[in-house]
Design a protein around this motif. Structure first.
Motif, PDB file in Angstrom:
ATOM      1  N   LEU A 222       0.908  -1.192   0.084  1.00 52.92           N
ATOM      2  CA  LEU A 222      -0.169  -0.055   0.003  1.00 52.92           C
ATOM      3  C   LEU A 222       0.789   1.297  -0.056  1.00 52.92           C
ATOM      4  N   GLU A 223       0.404   2.276  -0.351  1.00 51.59           N
ATOM      5  CA  GLU A 223       0.978   3.850  -0.408  1.00 51.59           C
ATOM      6  C   GLU A 223       1.207   4.000   0.886  1.00 51.59           C
ATOM      7  N   ASP A 224       0.169   3.701   1.928  1.00 47.38           N
ATOM      8  CA  ASP A 224       0.584   3.761   3.275  1.00 47.38           C
ATOM      9  C   ASP A 224       1.065   2.750   3.851  1.00 47.38           C
ATOM     10  N   GLY A 225       2.449   2.739   3.598  1.00 45.29           N
ATOM     11  CA  GLY A 225       3.266   1.431   4.312  1.00 45.29           C
ATOM     12  C   GLY A 225       2.900   1.017   5.530  1.00 45.29           C
ATOM     13  N   THR A 292       5.123  -0.518   1.645  1.00 49.62           N
ATOM     14  CA  THR A 292       4.988   0.424   0.517  1.00 49.62           C
ATOM     15  C   THR A 292       5.206  -0.404  -0.851  1.00 49.62           C
ATOM     16  N   PRO A 293       4.678  -0.480  -2.230  1.00 49.50           N
ATOM     17  CA  PRO A 293       4.914  -1.157  -3.281  1.00 49.50           C
ATOM     18  C   PRO A 293       6.291  -1.606  -3.597  1.00 49.50           C
ATOM     19  N   ASP A 294       7.238  -0.529  -3.369  1.00 55.16           N
ATOM     20  CA  ASP A 294       8.562  -0.675  -3.576  1.00 55.16           C
ATOM     21  C   ASP A 294       9.251  -1.632  -2.395  1.00 55.16           C
ATOM     22  N   GLU A 324      -7.440  -3.208  -0.399  1.00 56.82           N
ATOM     23  CA  GLU A 324      -6.036  -3.332  -0.307  1.00 56.82           C
ATOM     24  C   GLU A 324      -5.363  -4.642  -0.962  1.00 56.82           C
ATOM     25  N   SER A 327      -4.793  -3.435  -4.754  1.00 53.95           N
ATOM     26  CA  SER A 327      -3.525  -2.625  -4.653  1.00 53.95           C
ATOM     27  C   SER A 327      -2.274  -3.576  -4.614  1.00 53.95           C
ATOM     28  N   ALA A 331       0.427  -4.134  -7.623  1.00 55.74           N
ATOM     29  CA  ALA A 331       1.789  -3.647  -7.222  1.00 55.74           C
ATOM     30  C   ALA A 331       2.864  -4.822  -7.534  1.00 55.74           C
TER      31      ALA A 331
END
Length: 337
Positions: A222-225, A292-294, A324, A327, A331
């Motif tokens: 998630l962008e909200d890690g 986060t995705p990364d 989620e 997402s 990702a």
């Protein structure tokens, strides 16, 4: 990023209200480039029925189950089902087998959880005989079928993957199966356990390179890690506390014995908040992939870098909601990496 490995997907089929919904999700996974899609079987959709539907409604993605056990179905029955699905799937099926657990075998099926590894070995040998087109006459310690043969075109090549955690189970996998689907290992833990797989292969004069190892990594990207990591903590705390002794023991033996004991003690005392908080940050970067995705893709790459690991099988953390999950799938999708 590591490029020479495959990414599989494990579905949580209890999230869907119909088989059509499961099929549509699998079609999305096919478009996103996932190599295989699998799913567990508890008390929801029947694995064989679902495998048949997914094989019929997809074109290129592989299908698999996580896992069918030789306590709930006989080996000859499993062989018949697997050969039927493989005929429809055109070679895209990998049959997942495992011993299950005492709670399920004894509680749900009313059977004794007796000599599970011996039962699994005999089941593999019988299934291979049957799908090869042989008349099965087998004098085992557990199974003694006689005169069974498939009344369909044979041989049918059905690769067998085994879900195993302990050294003896993984060695057995190397001796008799075609692939290994581990879960709840860190990259270091996976690397060490692969030695057992290679030893089993050597005992049977088989080439370890011919096996397919696809490690299941529960993930949340998630962008909200921080939100993703909290969901991961909840999932790991649940797995340690309630998912059965084999998983708990496997985690403990990888260097987390104190954490496992603390988490479970808090959970059993009714303080789930403390249990979740006791899950260490290091675990979220190894046993699961949450952030986060990364960050999640970096963890997936670490698994893919382990020698002998051919694929990463991405699954979801239990507390994640549908958005989620979507997402996370997008990702880690091969077409997006």
């Amino acid at each position: 990023m590591v490029s020479d490995f495959q990414i599989d997907l494990t579905l949580s089929t209890d999230r869907y209200e119909s088989l059509d919904e499961v099929a549509r999700f699998t079609q999305e996974a096919e478009e996103l480039g996932f190599e295989y899609v699998g799913f567990g079987e508890t008390t929801g959709w029947d694995s064989v029925s679902l495998l048949t539907i997914l094989a019929e409604r997809t074109d290129s993605i592989g299908v698999s189950d996580d896992v069918i056990g030789p306590f709930s179905r006989s080996p000859c029955q499993i062989a018949q089902a697997a050969a039927s699905v493989q005929s429809l799937a055109g070679g895209r099926l990998r049959l997942g087998l495992g011993t299950s657990s005492p709670a399920l075998v004894e509680g749900w099926h009313g059977l004794e959880f007796d000599r599970p590894l011996r039962r699994l070995r005999e089941a593999i040998e019988i299934i291979k005989q049957a799908t090869a087109g042989e008349e099965v006459t087998y004098d085992g310690e557990i199974f003694t079928p006689e005169g069974f043969s498939l009344e369909m075109p044979t041989p049918v090549d059905v690769p067998i993957d085994v879900a195993a955690l302990g050294p003896k189970g993984v060695e057995l996998t190397g001796r008799f199966a075609d692939g290994w689907v581990p879960q709840l290992f860190t990259p270091d833990g996976l690397d060490q356990r692969l030695d057992d797989l290679r030893r089993g292969a050597e005992l049977a004069n088989r080439d370890p390179e011919e096996f397919r190892t696809s490690v299941l990594v529960r993930s949340c990207a998630l962008e909200d890690g921080e939100r993703a990591r909290q969901l991961g903590r909840q999932h790991v705390a649940f797995m340690i506390s309630l998912y059965g002794p084999f998983y708990r023991q496997s985690i403990a033996k990888q260097g987390y014995e104190d954490m496992v004991e603390t988490v479970r003690d808090h959970w059993m005392d009714g303080d789930r908040e403390k249990a979740v908080a006791a899950v260490e940050d290091e675990v979220l970067d190894g046993l699961v992939a949450c952030g986060t995705p990364d960050e999640v893709n970096d963890i997936i790459d670490r698994f893919a870098s382990v020698k002998g690991c051919d694929a990463v099988r991405v699954g979801w953390v239990g507390p994640a909601d549908d958005e989620e999950i979507t997402s996370t799938m997008e990702a880690v999708a091969p077409v997006n990496r």
